[in-house]
Design an enzyme around this catalytic site. Structure first.
Site, PDB file in Angstrom:
ATOM      1  N   SER A   1      71.082 -39.918  -4.459  1.00 50.97           N
ATOM      2  CA  SER A   1      69.857 -40.293  -3.619  1.00 50.97           C
ATOM      3  C   SER A   1      68.559 -40.702  -4.367  1.00 50.97           C
ATOM      4  O   SER A   1      68.752 -41.573  -5.246  1.00 50.97           O
ATOM      5  CB  SER A   1      69.514 -39.547  -2.252  1.00 50.97           C
ATOM      6  OG  SER A   1      68.895 -40.016  -1.364  1.00 50.97           O
TER       7      SER A   1
ATOM      8  N   ASP B   1      74.842 -42.210   1.489  1.00 48.17           N
ATOM      9  CA  ASP B   1      74.157 -41.398   0.530  1.00 48.17           C
ATOM     10  C   ASP B   1      74.910 -40.329  -0.133  1.00 48.17           C
ATOM     11  O   ASP B   1      75.829 -39.616   0.703  1.00 48.17           O
ATOM     12  CB  ASP B   1      73.259 -40.775   1.131  1.00 48.17           C
ATOM     13  CG  ASP B   1      71.852 -40.094   0.558  1.00 48.17           C
ATOM     14  OD1 ASP B   1      72.123 -39.364  -0.098  1.00 48.17           O
ATOM     15  OD2 ASP B   1      70.671 -40.490   0.697  1.00 48.17           O
TER      16      ASP B   1
END
Length: 292
Positions: A72, A186
């Protein structure tokens, strides 16, 4: 008979002394080995500005980084630094990043997510000369999640900008990314702090930066984005717990009270990253010295 026994004992003692001397000589001629150090940067959206402070101190203290693994926002900051290992340039670029560079809301709402992610990809393309993951100056591995299979995916080749976008695509907020015949979201969904991946890649010393030790948010959620962001932050904290066992040093900047999309506290977060890393330096140096 007695003389023969005595001679045997003397011979055995002589052999033992020679063996000990030989081992001592071998030990003294061993070449010290430089340990392979991995920097693992976890997710946390806007909290990732603390990563910049961490990197500044590691660079100032001349702690070598042989690989970076990021999830991320950890893949965003890690990728920027891996492409250009200069903490001054990283800080300058980080201060340019604003909420609008990350959250490009679609005028026509997408059923897959209100944020397209194209702005994030464009920001990286415009500001980073290196275009492919495999060409970064420091070996770099961004981590994403396959939405269809639930697998943790290592994006080791291909477009750097798109790989970072995929690794940072928070489900429910960002539109998933099609990358190499996969639909990705993610990396924090499955592996927010991928210390195990760094270890599997041969790291001797793993330095992990955990942004999710304290996920308390002191401000009330004002939108669906805030609710999803806070929920994902809690999920990331839980997914990080068992991965920390693979780390040798865990740096945990104080990110308490900072929401996932609060871009107003860059200086405070960088300062917290600096402070936490300075406290960790003696431990890091001791680990390096143990290889020498």
């Amino acid at each position: 008979m007695l003389g023969t026994t005595r001679a045997k004992i003397i011979l055995i003692l002589a052999l033992v002394v020679a063996l000990v001397a030989s081992c001592s000589t071998m030990e003294s001629t061993k070449t010290p080995r430089e340990p392979k150090i991995a920097l693992v940067l976890g997710g946390g959206s806007a909290k990732g500005f603390a990563h910049v402070g961490v990197i500044r101190i590691l660079e100032q203290e001349k702690i070598p980084i042989h690989m970076i693994v990021g999830t991320s926002v950890g893949s965003l900051i890690g990728g920027l630094y891996a492409a250009n290992p200069n903490s001054f340039d990283l800080e300058w670029l980080a201060f340019k990043i604003d909420r609008g560079d990350i959250l490009d809301f679609s005028i026509v709402y997408s059923k897959l997510g209100p944020v397209q992610g194209a702005k994030l990809e464009g920001f990286i393309d415009q500001n980073v000369k290196v275009k492919k993951v495999e060409d970064t100056k420091i070996p770099f591995t961004p981590v994403a999640t396959d939405l269809n299979t639930g697998e943790t995916i290592l994006l080791e080749k291909g477009s750097l900008a798109k790989a970072i976008r995929a690794s940072s695509s928070i489900p429910g907020i960002f539109v998933p990314v099609n990358f190499d015949s996969r639909v990705l979201v993610d990396g924090g969904v499955t592996n927010n702090l991928p210390c195990d991946i760094a270890r599997a890649k041969g790291a001797d010393i793993v330095i992990a930066v955990n942004l999710q030790r304290d996920v308390r948010n002191q401000t009330a959620a004002e939108s669906l984005i805030d609710i999803i962001g806070q929920s994902i932050g809690i999920m990331m904290r839980e997914s990080s717990r068992n991965k920390l066992a693979h780390a040798d040093v865990v740096i945990e900047p104080d990110t308490k009270g900072v929401s996932m999309f609060d871009f107003t506290q860059k200086k405070r977060l960088m300062a917290d990253g600096i402070k936490a890393t300075r406290e960790a330096i003696p431990r890091i140096r001791a680990l390096i010295a143990s290889y020498q």
